[in-house]
Enzyme design. Structure first.
Site, PDB file in Angstrom:
ATOM      1  N   CYS A 112     -25.378  -2.425  73.462  1.00 48.30           N
ATOM      2  CA  CYS A 112     -23.934  -2.469  73.196  1.00 48.30           C
ATOM      3  C   CYS A 112     -23.589  -1.243  72.360  1.00 48.30           C
ATOM      4  CB  CYS A 112     -23.529  -3.768  72.511  1.00 48.30           C
ATOM      5  SG  CYS A 112     -24.477  -4.187  71.036  1.00 48.30           S
TER       6      CYS A 112
ATOM      7  N   ASP B  33     -38.210 -13.213  70.858  1.00 50.57           N
ATOM      8  CA  ASP B  33     -37.590 -12.207  70.007  1.00 50.57           C
ATOM      9  C   ASP B  33     -38.564 -11.879  68.883  1.00 50.57           C
ATOM     10  OD1 ASP B  33     -34.434 -11.235  69.578  1.00 50.57           O
ATOM     11  OD2 ASP B  33     -35.668 -11.114  67.790  1.00 50.57           O
TER      12      ASP B  33
ATOM     13  N   ASP C 241     -32.072  -6.747  75.900  1.00 51.37           N
ATOM     14  CA  ASP C 241     -30.808  -6.578  75.187  1.00 51.37           C
ATOM     15  C   ASP C 241     -31.191  -5.856  73.904  1.00 51.37           C
ATOM     16  OD1 ASP C 241     -28.269  -6.714  74.199  1.00 51.37           O
ATOM     17  OD2 ASP C 241     -28.290  -8.867  73.804  1.00 51.37           O
TER      18      ASP C 241
END
Length: 438
Positions: free
Chosen positions: A361, A262, A308
């Site tokens: 999302c 990340d 993601d």
């Protein structure tokens, strides 16, 4: 505390949030510290009232024809809790710790006003500047879609198939009312009422032993649609706390190479303990160090890169109703730049014939279909796998799931209204084999 006293506390909290411009979670925590006499049931009920008001902030004010803390609470009781005017009046009797009695205007508003003439952004409870984006993706259904995104979310769990089977876990947490999720073959769902406390999942033996993790069914499906396989080299490029990393590890059955990284090493902090608890032994966590490339040894060799992507989180409004009212256009612009960077980084890592699984999302087109179209325009050796092929990993539920989602040439979109999940966009991009590249 009486139900009326809880109502008064909710009105007080909304006053505090408005006056001090503090996040709702912070206001709730400070209220609990200052009112230690309130039991856990009281705090849960007041929290439920507060979040429901935030979910219905605009429509509640419209119903009452007044935008005050008291008006929003009263309007929410009518719209979200379905209470009659008389039932609301019974709570507002002016007694000790209770709200003042209803005025004649309030009683008339509760009895006669509706959302029939309200603008879409009022009826759907979202910031007005987002109306064009939601109209672009949902058209005339945007109020219904946004209303579903404003409802309280259930608690979803993912069963860790490295350690347990769903049927066994369901039996061991039967006292929580867990039922199999509609689409995910590895999920369990616990429905929550308006005043219900979140169950103490973290103290359950199955959680302590790593057999279950908290993960929305939509997030589970986004990972399943990546079709990660045992023996592959897989990179979770935006791993964060590791929710999808854990799901990927279970799909890979402990075989192959799994790398989690990340851009913000602070986000990775929980992943080490989670991997250990889940019994994952084939994961390599790489935190960024200075200016060096943490994936410099992986050039065009990964079978799968899962993204993601950092996004606005509009698909999670039912879990974070406070966030939608604090969201500004500038936040979208920042996220779009982040998505371009992470997609281009992923493209350099995927081997010929490999794939990128991109998910957000979010329900906003600029973060989803538009982002994918722009990526394939500047990377001609990548093509989108049609959603009809993507969903085949769900076996017997593939056809019904595909019909429930909103599909486009760039991918598929899940929403609370359509699939009962959080809002998730998923696109699978395949890199052409060397023989097919120009």
């Amino acid at each position: 505390m009486t139900p009326a006293a809880r109502l008064s506390a909710a009105i007080e909290l909304i006053d505090t949030i408005d006056a001090q411009r503090v996040p709702a979670a912070k206001a709730l925590k400070e209220w609990g510290t200052a009112h230690r006499y309130a039991g856990s049931g009281d705090r849960a009920a007041i929290s439920g009232l507060l979040w429901d008001v935030l979910r219905r902030r605009a429509s509640s004010a419209w119903i009452m024809d007044e935008d005050t803390s008291r008006a929003r609470v009263l309007g929410m009781l009518r719209l979200e809790r379905g209470m009659s005017t008389d039932a609301i009046a019974a709570l507002c009797d002016g007694g000790r710790f209770a709200p003042e009695p209803l005025t004649s205007g309030e009683r008339a508003a509760l009895t006669s006003r509706t959302l029939a003439e309200a603008p879409a952004h009022i009826a759907g409870d979202y910031p007005e500047w987002l109306d064009g984006y939601l109209a672009q993706v949902f058209g005339d259904d945007r109020v219904a879609e946004a209303t579903a995104m404003a409802s309280r979310a259930p608690l979803d769990l993912r069963v860790n198939t490295l350690k347990a089977k769903r049927e066994k876990v369901q039996g061991s947490i039967a006292h929580l009312g867990a039922q199999p999720t509609r689409w995910s073959p590895i999920g369990l769902r616990i429905e929550l009422g308006a005043d219900a406390r979140n169950p103490g999942i973290h103290s359950e033996e199955d959680f302590i032993k790593g057999a279950i993790e908290v993960q929305d069914e939509g997030s589970q499906l986004a990972t399943l649609l990546s079709a990660a396989k045992p023996g592959e080299q897989v990179i979770d490029l935006c791993a964060g706390a590791g929710g999808k990393t854990l799901a990927l590890a279970a799909m890979m059955q402990g075989k192959g190479r799994l790398i989690a990284t990340d851009s913000d090493k602070r986000q990775l902090a929980p992943i080490f303990e989670r991997l250990s608890r889940a019994g994952v032994h084939n994961a390599d966590v790489r935190a960024p160090k200075g200016e060096g490339d943490t994936l410099g040894d992986i050039r065009a060799s990964a079978d799968l890169v899962l993204i993601d992507a950092p996004c606005t989180g509009t698909g999670t409004w039912r879990r974070n109703p406070d966030a939608k009212w604090r969201m500004r256009p500038g936040a979208l612009e920042v996220r779009l730049k982040d998505q371009v960077e992470v997609l281009d980084r992923a493209a350099a890592l995927v081997k010929p014939g490999g794939r990128i699984a991109y998910s957000t999302c979010s329900v906003l087109p600029p973060e989803n279909g538009e982002q994918i179209r722009a990526f394939t325009a500047r990377n001609s050796d990548f093509t989108v796998v049609p959603p009809s092929q993507t969903v085949t990993v769900l076996w017997d539920k593939a056809e019904d799931f595909a019909a429930a989602t909103l599909q486009s040439p760039e991918g598929l979109l899940m929403t609370p209204r359509r699939t009962g999940t959080d809002g998730f966009f998923v696109s699978i991009l395949k890199r052409k084999p060397l023989s097919s590249q120009a």
